[in-house]
Design an enzyme around this catalytic site. Structure first.
Site, PDB file in Angstrom:
ATOM      1  N   CYS A   1       0.774  -1.340  -0.049  1.00 49.24           N
ATOM      2  CA  CYS A   1      -0.028   0.074  -0.066  1.00 49.24           C
ATOM      3  C   CYS A   1       0.752   1.358  -0.059  1.00 49.24           C
ATOM      4  O   CYS A   1       1.611   1.549   0.733  1.00 49.24           O
ATOM      5  CB  CYS A   1      -1.062  -0.111   1.157  1.00 49.24           C
TER       6      CYS A   1
ATOM      7  N   CYS B   1      -0.011   3.984   2.486  1.00 49.26           N
ATOM      8  CA  CYS B   1       0.589   3.492   3.967  1.00 49.26           C
ATOM      9  C   CYS B   1       1.812   3.898   4.059  1.00 49.26           C
ATOM     10  O   CYS B   1       2.289   4.415   5.192  1.00 49.26           O
ATOM     11  CB  CYS B   1       0.291   2.057   4.000  1.00 49.26           C
TER      12      CYS B   1
END
Length: 110
Positions: free
Chosen positions: A33, A36
């Site tokens: 991600c 993230c």
């Protein structure tokens, strides 16, 4: 380098988060991600500033699917601040001024 934020797993989530005496910010993330990875340094900065009063943890949702499922996490990154064993604030996704926003939410719970 920033502060090290400990990992939390499905098996120790209750003990480390729900039974904690202080507010706990949990960063739900995954290695694939990109947003993230953008959030991680922001969380580390806040951890440096509030580390004595707030516990900071992160959970890899791929390695620990049960807890995110129980909490209804549909997309990541998701940051949840727990207080007294319950989710108090939830932030989904990355955006500008995230640091100020998160810091404000945390300080309101102290």
């Amino acid at each position: 380098m920033g502060v090290s934020i400990s990992a939390v797993t499905d098996s120790d989530f209750d003990a480390l988060v729900l039974e904690a005496g202080e507010p706990v910010l949990v960063d739900f993330w995954a290695t694939w991600c990109a947003p993230c990875r953008m959030i991680a340094p922001v969380v580390e900065e806040i951890a440096k500033e509030l580390g004595g009063r707030v516990k900071f943890l992160k959970m890899d949702i791929d390695a620990n699917p049960a807890t995110p499922s129980k909490l209804g996490i549909m997309s990541i990154p998701t940051l949840i601040i727990f207080k007294d064993g319950r989710p108090a604030e939830r932030t989904v996704g990355y955006r500008s001024n995230m640091k100020g926003d998160l810091r404000e939410k945390l300080e309101a719970l102290l």
